[in-house]
Design a protein around this motif. Sequence first.
Motif, mmCIF file in Angstrom:
data_model
loop_
_atom_site.group_PDB
_atom_site.id
_atom_site.type_symbol
_atom_site.label_atom_id
_atom_site.label_comp_id
_atom_site.label_asym_id
_atom_site.label_seq_id
_atom_site.Cartn_x
_atom_site.Cartn_y
_atom_site.Cartn_z
ATOM 1 N N TYR A 1 2.786 6.316 -13.504
ATOM 2 C CA TYR A 1 2.650 7.760 -13.343
ATOM 3 C C TYR A 1 1.433 8.266 -14.133
ATOM 4 O O TYR A 1 1.564 8.963 -15.131
ATOM 5 N N ASP A 2 0.253 7.890 -13.757
ATOM 6 C CA ASP A 2 -0.988 8.340 -14.407
ATOM 7 C C ASP A 2 -1.124 7.883 -15.858
ATOM 8 O O ASP A 2 -2.212 7.619 -16.337
ATOM 9 N N HIS A 3 -0.004 7.850 -16.591
ATOM 10 C CA HIS A 3 -0.054 7.430 -17.990
ATOM 11 C C HIS A 3 1.286 6.790 -18.355
ATOM 12 O O HIS A 3 2.283 6.953 -17.647
ATOM 13 N N CYS B 1 8.701 1.704 -14.307
ATOM 14 C CA CYS B 1 7.419 2.203 -13.811
ATOM 15 C C CYS B 1 6.816 3.197 -14.794
ATOM 16 O O CYS B 1 5.595 3.223 -14.999
ATOM 17 N N MET B 2 7.653 4.016 -15.419
ATOM 18 C CA MET B 2 7.159 4.943 -16.444
ATOM 19 C C MET B 2 6.612 4.168 -17.633
ATOM 20 O O MET B 2 5.567 4.503 -18.187
ATOM 21 N N PRO C 1 0.804 -1.233 0.000
ATOM 22 C CA PRO C 1 0.000 0.000 0.000
ATOM 23 C C PRO C 1 0.837 1.282 0.000
ATOM 24 O O PRO C 1 0.311 2.356 -0.322
ATOM 25 N N GLU C 2 2.108 1.185 0.363
ATOM 26 C CA GLU C 2 2.967 2.370 0.381
ATOM 27 C C GLU C 2 3.771 2.510 -0.915
ATOM 28 O O GLU C 2 4.880 3.060 -0.923
ATOM 29 N N TRP C 3 3.214 2.036 -2.015
ATOM 30 C CA TRP C 3 3.953 2.033 -3.278
ATOM 31 C C TRP C 3 4.335 3.448 -3.733
ATOM 32 O O TRP C 3 5.394 3.640 -4.348
ATOM 33 N N GLU C 4 3.481 4.426 -3.430
ATOM 34 C CA GLU C 4 3.808 5.794 -3.853
ATOM 35 C C GLU C 4 5.052 6.307 -3.130
ATOM 36 O O GLU C 4 5.910 6.961 -3.740
ATOM 37 N N ARG C 5 5.172 5.996 -1.831
ATOM 38 C CA ARG C 5 6.380 6.379 -1.093
ATOM 39 C C ARG C 5 7.590 5.651 -1.645
ATOM 40 O O ARG C 5 8.668 6.223 -1.779
#
Length: 207
Positions: A64-66, A58-59, A31-35
């Motif tokens: 990142y949203d897209h 990840c990009m 759940p802390e993937w954004e950190r």
Amino acid sequence: MIDAVELYGLEALDDPFREDFERARALLDGPEWERGLEELETLAYAGSMLSTICVASCMWKGWYDHQDLAGAEAWYRVAAEAGYSAGHFGLGVTYHHMGRFSEASVEFQKAASRDYSPAYDALAYLYARGEGVALDRQKALALWRTGASQGHQRAKIALAKALIHGYGGVRGRLEGLAHLFRLMAEVFREPDAALAEKRVTPLPTVH
């Protein structure tokens, strides 16, 4: 923790931030993937090539949203220029997704020259389809054999499929079925490992 050497090549041993990278990368699976992603970015700017490759992946995958292929290309190039096999491989996958097949083949060749097993599978895929290289199914078969001999799972699966579909004639079909049965046995014998491999996918593929 993931096996950085297996996934990113022997160059992973040269990353002075490896332990920090492992901790940040592990956060991506929860759940802390954004950190975790923020920490990976910080490490990438600090010079961690493992983090650079992971951020690029990840990009590529759209975290990142897209999906940011241009961003992925830029980060992978940093790692490739630093001598990381996985950087060349990721650059090749990105070029392949962009339809720049000749450039993809060049990057896969560079990664394969460093004996980076995922590159054999990727190159074989190009030869099997004639993308960026001359169509050569026997070359593809040889590359899949090399990747499979190094334990690369996707190469093992692709080798079995290619043989079953006639790449090696009648005898090859029998060999392909034998490979398939062994792969099925591996899944039944180690189901937890198979599930873990599906969850942890830090690098994109051409398939």
